[in-house]
Design an enzyme around this catalytic site. Structure first.
Site, short mmCIF file in Angstrom:
data_model
loop_
_atom_site.label_atom_id
_atom_site.label_comp_id
_atom_site.label_asym_id
_atom_site.label_seq_id
_atom_site.Cartn_x
_atom_site.Cartn_y
_atom_site.Cartn_z
N CYS A 78 28.55 -29.00 -57.58
CA CYS A 78 29.23 -30.27 -57.29
C CYS A 78 30.61 -30.32 -57.94
CB CYS A 78 28.40 -31.44 -57.80
SG CYS A 78 26.65 -31.31 -57.44
N ARG A 118 8.97 -27.18 -71.62
CA ARG A 118 8.83 -28.30 -72.55
C ARG A 118 7.37 -28.67 -72.74
NH1 ARG A 118 12.89 -30.76 -69.27
NH2 ARG A 118 14.86 -30.04 -70.16
C1 LIG Z 1 31.09 -27.57 -53.24
C2 LIG Z 1 29.83 -28.37 -53.44
C3 LIG Z 1 29.91 -29.67 -53.89
C4 LIG Z 1 28.74 -30.42 -54.06
N1 LIG Z 1 28.85 -31.71 -54.50
C5 LIG Z 1 27.72 -32.45 -54.70
C6 LIG Z 1 27.80 -33.78 -55.18
O1 LIG Z 1 28.88 -34.29 -55.46
N2 LIG Z 1 26.63 -34.47 -55.34
C7 LIG Z 1 25.39 -33.93 -55.05
O2 LIG Z 1 24.36 -34.59 -55.24
N3 LIG Z 1 25.30 -32.66 -54.59
C8 LIG Z 1 26.42 -31.91 -54.41
N4 LIG Z 1 26.33 -30.61 -53.95
C9 LIG Z 1 25.00 -30.07 -53.60
C10 LIG Z 1 24.28 -29.48 -54.80
O3 LIG Z 1 25.10 -28.57 -55.47
C11 LIG Z 1 23.02 -28.80 -54.29
O4 LIG Z 1 22.25 -29.75 -53.62
C12 LIG Z 1 22.19 -28.21 -55.42
O5 LIG Z 1 22.89 -27.20 -56.10
C13 LIG Z 1 20.89 -27.64 -54.86
O6 LIG Z 1 20.17 -27.04 -55.88
P1 LIG Z 1 19.09 -25.93 -55.52
O7 LIG Z 1 18.57 -25.43 -56.82
O8 LIG Z 1 18.15 -26.45 -54.52
O9 LIG Z 1 19.90 -24.79 -54.77
P2 LIG Z 1 21.14 -23.91 -55.30
O10 LIG Z 1 21.93 -24.63 -56.32
O11 LIG Z 1 21.83 -23.42 -54.07
O12 LIG Z 1 20.39 -22.71 -55.99
C14 LIG Z 1 19.61 -21.80 -55.28
C15 LIG Z 1 19.72 -20.47 -55.99
O13 LIG Z 1 18.76 -19.58 -55.44
C16 LIG Z 1 19.32 -18.29 -55.41
N5 LIG Z 1 18.55 -17.52 -54.44
C17 LIG Z 1 18.41 -17.76 -53.10
N6 LIG Z 1 17.59 -16.87 -52.54
C18 LIG Z 1 17.20 -16.04 -53.54
C19 LIG Z 1 16.36 -14.90 -53.57
N7 LIG Z 1 15.74 -14.45 -52.48
N8 LIG Z 1 16.17 -14.27 -54.76
C20 LIG Z 1 16.79 -14.71 -55.90
N9 LIG Z 1 17.62 -15.78 -55.90
C21 LIG Z 1 17.81 -16.44 -54.73
C22 LIG Z 1 20.77 -18.53 -55.03
O14 LIG Z 1 21.58 -17.46 -55.41
C23 LIG Z 1 21.08 -19.83 -55.79
O15 LIG Z 1 21.67 -19.58 -57.04
C24 LIG Z 1 27.48 -29.84 -53.78
C25 LIG Z 1 27.40 -28.52 -53.32
C26 LIG Z 1 28.56 -27.78 -53.16
C27 LIG Z 1 28.46 -26.36 -52.66
#
Ligand SMILES: Cc1cc2nc3c(=O)[nH]c(=O)nc-3n(C[C@H](O)[C@H](O)[C@H](O)COP(=O)(O)OP(=O)(O)OC[C@H]3O[C@@H](n4cnc5c(N)ncnc54)[C@H](O)[C@@H]3O)c2cc1C
Length: 458
Positions: A46, A23
């Site tokens: 989530c 953006r």
């Molecule tokens: C079932 C469930 C319910 C949830 N409910 C809630 C809720 O109600 N409220 C809330 O606030 N949070 C909730 N969460 C938590 C929320 O989904 C996570 O906090 C959020 O997705 C984190 O985002 P992120 O980008 O840090 O990590 P992620 O969403 O885990 O993304 C990280 C990405 O990095 C990729 N990756 C990792 N290592 C590598 C690598 N070496 N090379 C390439 N790719 C890689 C993975 O494949 C993944 O896609 C929930 C989580 C789950 C599993």
């Protein structure tokens, strides 16, 4: 000269950072390449429990932005591509295509580490058996849904009584299964104090969910076909044709650790307020792979929540985009539900206050979601923890029915502002009978806590 931003991890943090940077800087100024080892991007994990439960009927609805949409905005998103090494001196990342595909090095001016978290999977016999499911990714959700459709499942065991565990217990119940929830702690929802967790347990048992606490899972037992048939704890055996794991997560920082980047005591990356990895230039991290400052206790914590991940991504993208943004920390707010029971917390629970060396008083009150005479008024329990002598709000927990959970946001604001429970009692909250009693339950609890501070902390 065109700079290059490389993003590792194509979900909440990574793609928020990429989108926000885009953006602010066009493709001629900033090239953006995002590596994601999975098959999906920008989806709401989530929402997985609600999709499994049947509230959401199409998993595509959980995708906030498709890969094509990102690419149309000049973000070169490469799915099925894993980053396997970060070379800090050479400022480059080594990647590998899926299934041992070709390797390549990609240089960067800015690097965003957004690798998220990995679910805890205890090394017990049978944990990888057919019929044992995690729920961390959309792929996991798809496998679980396929299992429900394909296999003969009557009994489900959910291992872990945190918020994902209780949400998945509801999802299993709504598929008509007999559900057992196994939790090692004294009560489910260990993010609450045990007295509040007990209310969740009672409610779940009232729904027909068997809740077994205080025992650790020892083994997943399988039949001759290699499929799960039961789960054994140190106390008993529980029949199961499906097992759902909800044992929490730990930061995915393998690459960061190998590169020598600074990690905290909980294994998460350490950043400064702008989400730059401490001691580096142009290396940023956010979301589930970092530790965050708890503004109430002053301690670093690992809290894996989407609400933080999205904010981190936006802040990182703003800073890479030439702006200025910071993330001050969190107060530990989280909401959840199991069937019609809503669960909420913010700030510190009692054990956390003690660990922080704080003296405190507590107040617990029962009230209703609407004026007592108004149709649909439902009971709710509110607990407040306030600092001894000063009366500063330290924590708020709520268990109730419709209208209970989001009241915790009053506490989140009060905690962020450093308010005392006495000051909270004067808050000008909205009132009409369909929405609350004339004294909102949170104000009643604050008032009781303020009275305790006055009378017991002289
Ligand atoms: C079932 C469930 C319910 C949830 N409910 C809630 C809720 O109600 N409220 C809330 O606030 N949070 C909730 N969460 C938590 C929320 O989904 C996570 O906090 C959020 O997705 C984190 O985002 P992120 O980008 O840090 O990590 P992620 O969403 O885990 O993304 C990280 C990405 O990095 C990729 N990756 C990792 N290592 C590598 C690598 N070496 N090379 C390439 N790719 C890689 C993975 O494949 C993944 O896609 C929930 C989580 C789950 C599993």
């Amino acid at each position: 000269m065109t700079q290059r931003l490389v993003v590792i991890g194509g979900d909440a943090t990574g793609m928020s950072a990429a989108s926000q940077a885009r953006r602010r800087r066009d493709a001629g100024d900033l090239e953006i390449i995002a590596f994601e080892r999975g098959h999906h991007t920008s989806y709401s994990a989530c929402g997985i429990p609600y999709w499994v439960a049947g509230d959401v009927d199409d998993p595509n609805a959980l995708v906030a932005r498709t890969a094509e949409e990102h690419r149309a905005r000049d973000i070169d998103l490469r799915l099925g591509t894993e980053a396997v090494e970060i070379d800090l001196d050479g400022r480059r990342v080594r990647t590998r295509g899926q299934d041992g595909g070709a390797e390549a090095w990609t240089g960067f001016d800015h690097l965003v580490i957004a690798t998220g978290a990995v679910p805890v999977r205890p090394p017990i016999p049978g944990i990888d058996a057919d019929g044992v499911h995690g729920v961390q990714t959309l792929d996991d959700g798809e496998a679980l849904m396929a299992g429900i459709d394909r296999d003969v499942v009557h009994d489900a065991v959910v291992v872990g009584g945190g918020y994902i565990g209780v949400e998945m217990a509801e999802a299993m119940l709504r598929h008509g299964l007999r559900v057992t929830l196994l939790e090692r702690d004294e009560q489910p929802m260990a993010t609450l104090d045990p007295d509040m967790g007990h209310l969740v347990r009672e409610a779940m048992e009232g729904m027909g969910i068997r809740v077994e606490t205080g025992s650790a899972v020892r083994e997943v037992l399988t039949g001759g076909d290699g499929r799960v048939r039961a789960v054994a704890t140190d106390k008993d055996e529980y029949p199961a044709q499906m097992v759902v794991l909800g044992l929490g997560v730990r930061p995915e920082t393998t690459l960061a650790r190998e590169a020598g980047l600074p990690l905290g005591a909980r294994g998460g990356l350490l950043t400064d307020l702008s989400m730059r990895v401490r001691g580096t230039e142009g290396i940023w991290a956010g979301g589930d792979c970092v530790e965050v400052l708890n503004l109430v206790s002053g301690a670093l914590q690992h809290i894996a929540l989407g609400t933080h991940a999205n904010k981190h991504g936006r802040i990182i993208g703003t800073n890479i985009g030439g702006g200025y943004a910071t993330f001050p920390g969190v107060v530990g707010t989280a909401v959840s539900k199991v069937c019609d029971v809503e669960i909420a917390r913010s700030g510190l629970k009692e054990s956390q206050a003690r660990a922080a060396g704080l003296r405190y008083v507590t107040a617990v009150i029962e009230s209703t979601s609407r004026a007592g005479y108004f149709p649909g008024a439902a009971p709710m329990t509110v607990k407040i923890i306030a600092e001894h002598s000063t009366g500063r709000l330290l924590g708020l927990q709520i268990v109730g029915r419709e209208g209970a959970a989001k009241r915790v946001d009053i506490g989140a604001v009060a905690l962020t502002a450093g308010m005392t429970v006495g000051q909270m009692t004067a808050l000008d909250l909205g009132y009409a009978p369909p929405f609350s009693p004339v004294w909102d339950p949170v104000l009643v609890a604050a008032s009781k806590a303020a009275e305790k501070v006055r009378t017991t902390c002289g």
